[in-house]
Design a protein around this motif. Structure first.
Motif, PDB file in Angstrom:
ATOM      1  N   ILE A 146     -55.463 -53.584   9.035  1.00 50.32           N
ATOM      2  CA  ILE A 146     -55.395 -53.277   7.601  1.00 50.32           C
ATOM      3  C   ILE A 146     -53.971 -52.854   7.239  1.00 50.32           C
ATOM      4  O   ILE A 146     -53.398 -53.337   6.250  1.00 50.32           O
ATOM      5  CB  ILE A 146     -56.403 -52.167   7.216  1.00 50.32           C
ATOM      6  CG1 ILE A 146     -57.835 -52.643   7.435  1.00 50.32           C
ATOM      7  CG2 ILE A 146     -56.186 -51.720   5.768  1.00 50.32           C
ATOM      8  CD1 ILE A 146     -58.873 -51.526   7.392  1.00 50.32           C
ATOM      9  N   ILE A 147     -53.391 -51.974   8.041  1.00 51.24           N
ATOM     10  CA  ILE A 147     -52.032 -51.492   7.784  1.00 51.24           C
ATOM     11  C   ILE A 147     -51.028 -52.633   7.884  1.00 51.24           C
ATOM     12  O   ILE A 147     -50.160 -52.792   7.015  1.00 51.24           O
ATOM     13  CB  ILE A 147     -51.669 -50.347   8.757  1.00 51.24           C
ATOM     14  CG1 ILE A 147     -52.529 -49.123   8.446  1.00 51.24           C
ATOM     15  CG2 ILE A 147     -50.177 -50.021   8.704  1.00 51.24           C
ATOM     16  CD1 ILE A 147     -52.497 -48.040   9.516  1.00 51.24           C
ATOM     17  N   THR A 191     -54.552 -56.690  21.451  1.00 45.09           N
ATOM     18  CA  THR A 191     -53.459 -55.722  21.478  1.00 45.09           C
ATOM     19  C   THR A 191     -52.760 -55.671  20.128  1.00 45.09           C
ATOM     20  O   THR A 191     -53.032 -56.484  19.236  1.00 45.09           O
ATOM     21  CB  THR A 191     -52.412 -56.117  22.532  1.00 45.09           C
ATOM     22  OG1 THR A 191     -51.801 -57.355  22.120  1.00 45.09           O
ATOM     23  CG2 THR A 191     -53.031 -56.271  23.924  1.00 45.09           C
ATOM     24  N   THR A 192     -51.818 -54.755  20.019  1.00 49.67           N
ATOM     25  CA  THR A 192     -50.989 -54.659  18.819  1.00 49.67           C
ATOM     26  C   THR A 192     -50.209 -55.952  18.597  1.00 49.67           C
ATOM     27  O   THR A 192     -50.006 -56.356  17.450  1.00 49.67           O
ATOM     28  CB  THR A 192     -50.023 -53.459  18.948  1.00 49.67           C
ATOM     29  OG1 THR A 192     -50.802 -52.269  19.093  1.00 49.67           O
ATOM     30  CG2 THR A 192     -49.126 -53.338  17.739  1.00 49.67           C
ATOM     31  N   LYS A 215     -48.855 -55.008  -0.474  1.00 55.80           N
ATOM     32  CA  LYS A 215     -49.871 -54.541  -1.421  1.00 55.80           C
ATOM     33  C   LYS A 215     -51.115 -54.095  -0.681  1.00 55.80           C
ATOM     34  O   LYS A 215     -51.236 -54.295   0.522  1.00 55.80           O
ATOM     35  CB  LYS A 215     -50.203 -55.617  -2.450  1.00 55.80           C
ATOM     36  CG  LYS A 215     -50.781 -56.886  -1.833  1.00 55.80           C
ATOM     37  CD  LYS A 215     -51.401 -57.885  -2.815  1.00 55.80           C
ATOM     38  CE  LYS A 215     -50.555 -58.320  -3.953  1.00 55.80           C
ATOM     39  NZ  LYS A 215     -51.198 -59.370  -4.767  1.00 55.80           N
ATOM     40  N   GLN A 216     -52.053 -53.534  -1.429  1.00 53.75           N
ATOM     41  CA  GLN A 216     -53.314 -53.045  -0.869  1.00 53.75           C
ATOM     42  C   GLN A 216     -54.136 -54.185  -0.282  1.00 53.75           C
ATOM     43  O   GLN A 216     -54.194 -55.282  -0.838  1.00 53.75           O
ATOM     44  CB  GLN A 216     -54.123 -52.351  -1.964  1.00 53.75           C
ATOM     45  CG  GLN A 216     -55.470 -51.857  -1.494  1.00 53.75           C
ATOM     46  CD  GLN A 216     -56.275 -51.188  -2.602  1.00 53.75           C
ATOM     47  OE1 GLN A 216     -55.805 -50.993  -3.711  1.00 53.75           O
ATOM     48  NE2 GLN A 216     -57.497 -50.823  -2.285  1.00 53.75           N
ATOM     49  N   ILE A 217     -54.802 -53.880   0.820  1.00 52.34           N
ATOM     50  CA  ILE A 217     -55.766 -54.794   1.430  1.00 52.34           C
ATOM     51  C   ILE A 217     -57.145 -54.218   1.152  1.00 52.34           C
ATOM     52  O   ILE A 217     -57.404 -53.037   1.391  1.00 52.34           O
ATOM     53  CB  ILE A 217     -55.523 -54.916   2.954  1.00 52.34           C
ATOM     54  CG1 ILE A 217     -54.097 -55.407   3.238  1.00 52.34           C
ATOM     55  CG2 ILE A 217     -56.569 -55.818   3.601  1.00 52.34           C
ATOM     56  CD1 ILE A 217     -53.718 -56.723   2.578  1.00 52.34           C
ATOM     57  N   TYR A 218     -58.028 -55.059   0.656  1.00 49.92           N
ATOM     58  CA  TYR A 218     -59.394 -54.632   0.348  1.00 49.92           C
ATOM     59  C   TYR A 218     -60.258 -54.863   1.577  1.00 49.92           C
ATOM     60  O   TYR A 218     -60.010 -55.789   2.347  1.00 49.92           O
ATOM     61  CB  TYR A 218     -59.911 -55.393  -0.879  1.00 49.92           C
ATOM     62  CG  TYR A 218     -59.043 -55.106  -2.084  1.00 49.92           C
ATOM     63  CD1 TYR A 218     -59.303 -54.019  -2.902  1.00 49.92           C
ATOM     64  CD2 TYR A 218     -57.937 -55.892  -2.354  1.00 49.92           C
ATOM     65  CE1 TYR A 218     -58.482 -53.723  -3.980  1.00 49.92           C
ATOM     66  CE2 TYR A 218     -57.108 -55.609  -3.439  1.00 49.92           C
ATOM     67  CZ  TYR A 218     -57.385 -54.522  -4.247  1.00 49.92           C
ATOM     68  OH  TYR A 218     -56.566 -54.229  -5.304  1.00 49.92           O
ATOM     69  N   THR A 219     -61.281 -54.030   1.764  1.00 46.60           N
ATOM     70  CA  THR A 219     -62.049 -54.091   3.010  1.00 46.60           C
ATOM     71  C   THR A 219     -63.531 -53.839   2.783  1.00 46.60           C
ATOM     72  O   THR A 219     -63.942 -53.341   1.730  1.00 46.60           O
ATOM     73  CB  THR A 219     -61.563 -53.031   4.021  1.00 46.60           C
ATOM     74  OG1 THR A 219     -61.857 -51.734   3.511  1.00 46.60           O
ATOM     75  CG2 THR A 219     -60.082 -53.158   4.310  1.00 46.60           C
ATOM     76  N   PRO A 228     -59.831 -48.717  15.957  1.00 48.98           N
ATOM     77  CA  PRO A 228     -58.385 -48.512  15.789  1.00 48.98           C
ATOM     78  C   PRO A 228     -57.621 -49.821  15.561  1.00 48.98           C
ATOM     79  O   PRO A 228     -56.668 -49.855  14.772  1.00 48.98           O
ATOM     80  CB  PRO A 228     -57.954 -47.849  17.107  1.00 48.98           C
ATOM     81  CG  PRO A 228     -59.189 -47.241  17.661  1.00 48.98           C
ATOM     82  CD  PRO A 228     -60.314 -48.127  17.218  1.00 48.98           C
ATOM     83  N   LEU A 229     -58.033 -50.898  16.227  1.00 50.51           N
ATOM     84  CA  LEU A 229     -57.362 -52.187  16.029  1.00 50.51           C
ATOM     85  C   LEU A 229     -57.623 -52.728  14.620  1.00 50.51           C
ATOM     86  O   LEU A 229     -56.712 -53.269  13.972  1.00 50.51           O
ATOM     87  CB  LEU A 229     -57.795 -53.193  17.082  1.00 50.51           C
ATOM     88  CG  LEU A 229     -57.302 -52.911  18.502  1.00 50.51           C
ATOM     89  CD1 LEU A 229     -57.936 -53.872  19.498  1.00 50.51           C
ATOM     90  CD2 LEU A 229     -55.788 -52.977  18.583  1.00 50.51           C
TER      91      LEU A 229
END
Length: 150
Positions: free
Chosen positions: A110-111, A38-39, A119-123, A104-105
């Motif tokens: 990532i968000i 879940t969230t 900061k940015q998350i790399y994926t 979606p999870l």
């Protein structure tokens, strides 16, 4: 959710000979998602990851978080973290979240990590055949499961 967290001096993900994410000092996080996640799991796990004190301080003691060392995070989806291996020799992935739930999870994670890190998350790319390269620092590898919070 299950996360395998590795402290790295560098890590990258390549898909079809193109690097999709690359970091130097920080964490490579392999993330497994199951149907029951879940969230709330995302919020808890992101907070745990970003505040986990596994980086050395000036005295050489693991006492600093990835945020405190201005490190980065490379997040890679990995459904095989939910492999069931009790019966036979071929793992079952029945507990792994199906794409309609897991994507979606994963995107929410990532968000959330980005918000917690500032900061940015790399994926990598969800569901792709990824080649992951890393230089594990220590080695330090931590496993966290949101179903075992206590």
């Amino acid at each position: 959710m299950r996360a395998v967290i590795q402290r790295v001096t560098k890590a990258s993900v390549t898909v079809e000979e193109q690097i999709t994410g690359s970091i130097d000092t920080g964490m490579l996080v392999l993330l497994g998602i199951e149907e029951a996640d879940t969230t709330e799991d995302i919020i808890w796990l992101s907070n745990k990851i970003t505040n986990l004190r596994i980086f050395n301080d000036a005295q050489g003691v693991m006492n600093q978080s990835v945020k405190e060392v201005d490190g980065n995070i490379l997040l890679v989806s990995q459904f095989t973290l939910y492999a069931a291996t009790k019966k036979g020799n071929r793992p079952s992935y029945i507990r792994a979240g199906k794409p309609d739930i897991a994507i979606p999870l994963y995107e929410q994670m990532i968000i959330q990590l980005g918000l917690d890190m500032g900061k940015q998350i790399y994926t990598g790319i969800f569901g792709a055949d990824m080649k992951v390269a890393l230089l594990n620092d220590g080695p330090v590898t931590i496993i966290i499961d949101t179903k075992n919070k206590e």
